[in-house]
Design an enzyme around this catalytic site. Structure first.
Site: not given
Ligand code: PLP
Length: 381
Positions: A46, A98, A170, A195
């Site tokens: 961890r 998001y 982000d 993604k």
């Molecule tokens: C999908 C997404 C998230 C969340 O991420 P997860 O891996 O699904 O927990 C946060 N910000 C954006 C812009 C996203 O597309």
């Protein structure tokens, strides 16, 4: 090293002990201690794991940060970042952040008295007017999902610095290959590595990069204390995905450019949202801060066309949540990603029922256009 080489040789390159060209999957929870307080830098996974460390070092180098941290999902990464703040603090957030980020702030952190203020971050005056003593950070996404609003990262970071508060970006939609917020003045970058960074729709992961030692120590403390770490195997998959980021993004950019232009010329379509289109609001700002436009396109079907028929008539383009994989996906924001937002608010912010979002993959552009054309033909009511 140039960025394309860094993707392949950055972080920890291979395995020193064996010469393996890939970082091994260290599938272990604990490590042998050779005496009291004597170990090889690892005590418990961890706190630290060599495979996870490899991807953490890699993302830190790619984002030109001070240190990186890998989490079990994008939301775990964002939760760790919000955990830097304390009761009484407030974050200013983009008005179409998001959905999951909004939800964790609204339904979880609000209970701990960490509040948020929603602002249109494309409007710098509106940001300035909303900063008060409680505001400790500005949290932005650019482009936003699904309407592709563009926020000027450098200008926002400057306002944040003037007020001694943090800028969090982000960077999921762009990846460090196309946009590097820390170079533009941001303090913290977060990713849903699920993604584009992972890129193959085969893992869920999150990353955080910070720009200084103090934030790095605090974030590592939170990561180790709250424990939402990325597993060794998923760390390995993520490293594997990142190696091909440049070639994949080039292809995503190219395919999306062709398809955005194609959609703009179709009579069935009312409006196309893609930062690469010259008429897109924020096109110039985006061009200034990023080297490509990405693979996500949204568009609104005209009245008289049925969005359900369109979506269900697609063949190659798969109907599903998520984005950023090699395969093209289609989603319906009003009922999926933004389904929890009340109807009236959705109308007001432009998430209308006829809005469709495409994540353009790296298939043949001809096949994708044929698929879209055939679905448009079938969508007439
Ligand atoms: C999908 C997404 C998230 C969340 O991420 P997860 O891996 O699904 O927990 C946060 N910000 C954006 C812009 C996203 O597309």
């Amino acid at each position: 090293m140039n960025f394309e080489s860094l993707l392949i040789h950055g972080g920890i390159d291979g395995d020193e002990r064996t010469g393996a060209v890939n970082v091994p999957i260290f599938q272990t929870s604990t490590y042998k201690q050779t005496g009291f307080g004597v170990n090889k830098g690892y005590e418990y996974s961890r706190t630290g794991n060599p495979t996870r460390e490899a991807v953490e070092k890699l993302i830190s180098e790619l984002e030109r940060g001070y240190a990186g941290y890998a989490f079990a999902s994008g939301m775990a990464a964002i939760t760790a970042v919000v955990s830097l703040f304390k009761s009484g603090d407030k974050l200013l957030i983009s008005n179409n952040l998001y959905g999951g980020t909004f939800r964790v702030l609204d339904k979880v952190f609000k209970n701990f008295d960490i509040s948020y203020g929603i602002v249109n971050t494309t409007d710098l005056e509106e940001i300035r007017a909303n900063i008060d003593d409680k505001v400790k950070a500005i949290f932005i996404e650019t482009p936003t999902n699904p309407l592709m609003d563009i926020t000027d990262i450098e200008a926002v970071s400057k306002i944040a610095k003037e007020n001694s508060i943090l800028t969090v970006v982000d960077n999921t939609f762009m990846t460090p290959y196309l946009q590097r917020p820390i170079e533009l003045g941001a303090d913290i970058v977060v990713h849903s590595a699920t993604k584009y960074l992972g890129g193959h729709s085969d893992l869920v992961a999150g990353l955080v990069v910070v720009n200084n030692e103090e934030l790095s120590e605090r974030l590592h403390f939170i990561q180790n204390s709250t424990g939402g770490v990325l597993a060794p195997f998923d760390s390995f998959l993520l490293i594997r995905g990142i190696k091909t980021l440049a070639v994949r993004m080039d292809r995503h950019n190219k395919n999306a450019d062709v398809i955005a232009k194609y959609l703009s010329n179709r009579e069935e379509i009312d409006k196309v949202f893609y930062p690469g289109l010259e008429g897109h609001i924020g096109h110039d700002t985006h061009k200034k801060q990023a080297s490509g436009f990405g693979g996500v396109i949204s568009f609104v079907l005209k009245e008289g066309y049925d969005y359900k028929k369109f979506v269900e008539s697609l063949d190659i383009i798969t109907f599903g949540e998520s984005l950023g994989g090699v395969e093209s996906l289609v989603c319906h924001p009003a009922s999926m990603t933004h389904g929890s937002i009340p109807y009236e608010i959705r109308q007001k912010v432009g998430i209308v029922d006829n809005l469709i979002r495409l994540s353009i993959g790296i298939e043949s552009e001809d096949d994708l256009i044929k698929d879209i054309q055939s679905a448009l033909n079938k969508s007439k009511i």
